[in-house]
Design a protein around this motif. Structure first.
Motif, mmCIF file in Angstrom:
data_model
loop_
_atom_site.group_PDB
_atom_site.id
_atom_site.type_symbol
_atom_site.label_atom_id
_atom_site.label_comp_id
_atom_site.label_asym_id
_atom_site.label_seq_id
_atom_site.Cartn_x
_atom_site.Cartn_y
_atom_site.Cartn_z
ATOM 1 N N ILE A 36 -21.453 31.469 46.909
ATOM 2 C CA ILE A 36 -20.206 30.720 46.707
ATOM 3 C C ILE A 36 -20.497 29.231 46.595
ATOM 4 N N ILE A 37 -21.313 28.713 47.490
ATOM 5 C CA ILE A 37 -21.650 27.278 47.471
ATOM 6 C C ILE A 37 -22.354 26.915 46.172
ATOM 7 N N GLU A 38 -23.286 27.756 45.733
ATOM 8 C CA GLU A 38 -23.986 27.487 44.466
ATOM 9 C C GLU A 38 -22.997 27.442 43.297
ATOM 10 N N LEU A 39 -22.038 28.374 43.275
ATOM 11 C CA LEU A 39 -21.037 28.385 42.211
ATOM 12 C C LEU A 39 -20.161 27.133 42.274
ATOM 13 N N TYR A 40 -19.703 26.764 43.465
ATOM 14 C CA TYR A 40 -18.878 25.563 43.611
ATOM 15 C C TYR A 40 -19.644 24.319 43.167
ATOM 16 N N GLN A 41 -20.900 24.207 43.568
ATOM 17 C CA GLN A 41 -21.717 23.056 43.164
ATOM 18 C C GLN A 41 -21.795 22.975 41.648
ATOM 19 N N ASN A 42 -22.060 24.102 41.025
ATOM 20 C CA ASN A 42 -22.249 24.117 39.585
ATOM 21 C C ASN A 42 -20.954 23.912 38.820
ATOM 22 N N SER A 43 -19.868 24.492 39.297
ATOM 23 C CA SER A 43 -18.605 24.424 38.556
ATOM 24 C C SER A 43 -17.910 23.081 38.723
ATOM 25 N N GLY A 44 -18.289 22.329 39.745
ATOM 26 C CA GLY A 44 -17.657 21.037 39.995
ATOM 27 C C GLY A 44 -16.375 21.137 40.806
ATOM 28 N N LEU A 45 -16.065 22.328 41.334
ATOM 29 C CA LEU A 45 -14.870 22.481 42.157
ATOM 30 C C LEU A 45 -15.105 21.770 43.492
ATOM 31 N N HIS A 70 -22.562 38.336 36.183
ATOM 32 C CA HIS A 70 -23.449 38.611 35.057
ATOM 33 C C HIS A 70 -24.726 39.145 35.682
ATOM 34 N N ASP A 71 -24.930 40.437 35.575
ATOM 35 C CA ASP A 71 -25.970 41.138 36.326
ATOM 36 C C ASP A 71 -25.719 40.892 37.816
ATOM 37 N N ASP A 72 -26.651 40.267 38.528
ATOM 38 C CA ASP A 72 -26.434 40.013 39.955
ATOM 39 C C ASP A 72 -26.092 38.547 40.234
ATOM 40 N N ARG A 73 -25.740 37.822 39.204
ATOM 41 C CA ARG A 73 -25.408 36.399 39.343
ATOM 42 C C ARG A 73 -23.896 36.204 39.401
ATOM 43 N N LEU A 74 -23.416 35.530 40.437
ATOM 44 C CA LEU A 74 -22.000 35.190 40.544
ATOM 45 C C LEU A 74 -21.705 34.090 39.534
ATOM 46 N N VAL A 75 -20.801 34.374 38.578
ATOM 47 C CA VAL A 75 -20.490 33.403 37.531
ATOM 48 C C VAL A 75 -19.039 32.935 37.577
ATOM 49 N N GLY A 76 -18.221 33.591 38.400
ATOM 50 C CA GLY A 76 -16.832 33.178 38.519
ATOM 51 C C GLY A 76 -16.178 33.787 39.741
ATOM 52 N N ILE A 77 -15.156 33.086 40.245
ATOM 53 C CA ILE A 77 -14.437 33.594 41.408
ATOM 54 C C ILE A 77 -12.998 33.105 41.388
ATOM 55 N N SER A 78 -12.122 33.980 41.836
ATOM 56 C CA SER A 78 -10.715 33.656 42.052
ATOM 57 C C SER A 78 -10.425 34.032 43.503
ATOM 58 N N ARG A 79 -9.906 33.084 44.278
ATOM 59 C CA ARG A 79 -9.618 33.324 45.696
ATOM 60 C C ARG A 79 -8.155 33.008 45.962
ATOM 61 N N SER A 80 -7.444 33.972 46.547
ATOM 62 C CA SER A 80 -5.999 33.815 46.740
ATOM 63 C C SER A 80 -5.553 34.214 48.144
ATOM 64 N N HIS A 96 -18.913 29.164 36.603
ATOM 65 C CA HIS A 96 -20.198 28.506 36.372
ATOM 66 C C HIS A 96 -20.153 27.813 35.011
ATOM 67 N N THR A 97 -20.657 26.590 34.925
ATOM 68 C CA THR A 97 -20.557 25.826 33.672
ATOM 69 C C THR A 97 -21.206 26.538 32.484
ATOM 70 N N ASP A 98 -22.273 27.306 32.715
ATOM 71 C CA ASP A 98 -22.920 28.034 31.617
ATOM 72 C C ASP A 98 -22.043 29.158 31.076
ATOM 73 N N TYR A 99 -20.986 29.507 31.808
ATOM 74 C CA TYR A 99 -20.146 30.643 31.439
ATOM 75 C C TYR A 99 -18.709 30.230 31.118
ATOM 76 N N GLN A 100 -18.456 28.932 31.072
ATOM 77 C CA GLN A 100 -17.112 28.470 30.738
ATOM 78 C C GLN A 100 -16.860 28.636 29.244
ATOM 79 N N LYS A 101 -15.598 28.761 28.896
ATOM 80 C CA LYS A 101 -15.130 28.931 27.509
ATOM 81 C C LYS A 101 -15.438 30.317 26.944
ATOM 82 N N PHE A 102 -15.652 31.293 27.829
ATOM 83 C CA PHE A 102 -15.825 32.687 27.420
ATOM 84 C C PHE A 102 -14.632 33.544 27.842
#
Length: 152
Positions: A36-45, A70-80, A96-102
């Motif tokens: 989660i922390i890695e995704l937040y760091q990368n996404s800029g959230l 994407h395989d075993d890589r967390l590329v997105g999350i929605s938390r509610s 994740h920035t590499d996966y935005q706009k998809f």
């Protein structure tokens, strides 16, 4: 699972390169704090990523978590947080920035809405950089919200 395609042009040449990714969406798997922390760091959230215990507490008390892999890589999350009958607060949407706009963010919101049902509204507070994004995926801008900001 969804297959996503994107076309790129190389150095002005009209060659198209097709990129195919298989993204898996999951309601049952909560990622590790490190993922989660890695995704937040990368996404800029902007979240308290230096405070692992706080991130863990955030996820321990969230009711609906939808992940994109994407395989075993967390590329997105929605938390509610939701009552399942009237309202759902979509607290985090990170891609994740590499996966935005998809379309991953749009799909995470769609799955969140489907899960809470038609009687429940979904609301969120946007970071300033995403204000133009949410109307594109079906949200209506509201001018009637109020906040008491956190102190830390």
């Amino acid at each position: 699972m969804v297959t996503l395609k994107q076309y790129h042009s190389n150095s002005g040449i009209t060659d198209n390169i097709e990129i195919i990714m298989e993204i898996t969406y999951n309601f049952q798997v909560t990622p590790t704090v490190e993922q989660i922390i890695e995704l937040y760091q990368n996404s800029g959230l902007p979240r308290p990523i230096t405070d692992k215990a706080r991130i863990q507490k955030i996820y321990d008390h969230s009711i609906l978590i939808v992940t994109a892999w994407h395989d075993d890589r967390l590329v997105g999350i929605s938390r509610s947080i939701t009552d399942w009958a009237w309202s759902c607060y979509l607290a985090d949407l990170a891609i994740h920035t590499d996966y935005q706009k998809f379309g991953i963010g749009k799909k995470l919101v769609q799955l969140t809405k489907e899960k809470v049902g038609e009687e429940t509204m979904v609301l969120l507070l946007s970071v300033p950089t995403a204000m133009d994004y949410y109307p594109k995926i079906g949200f209506t801008k509201e001018d009637r919200a109020f906040t008491i900001l956190r102190e830390k």
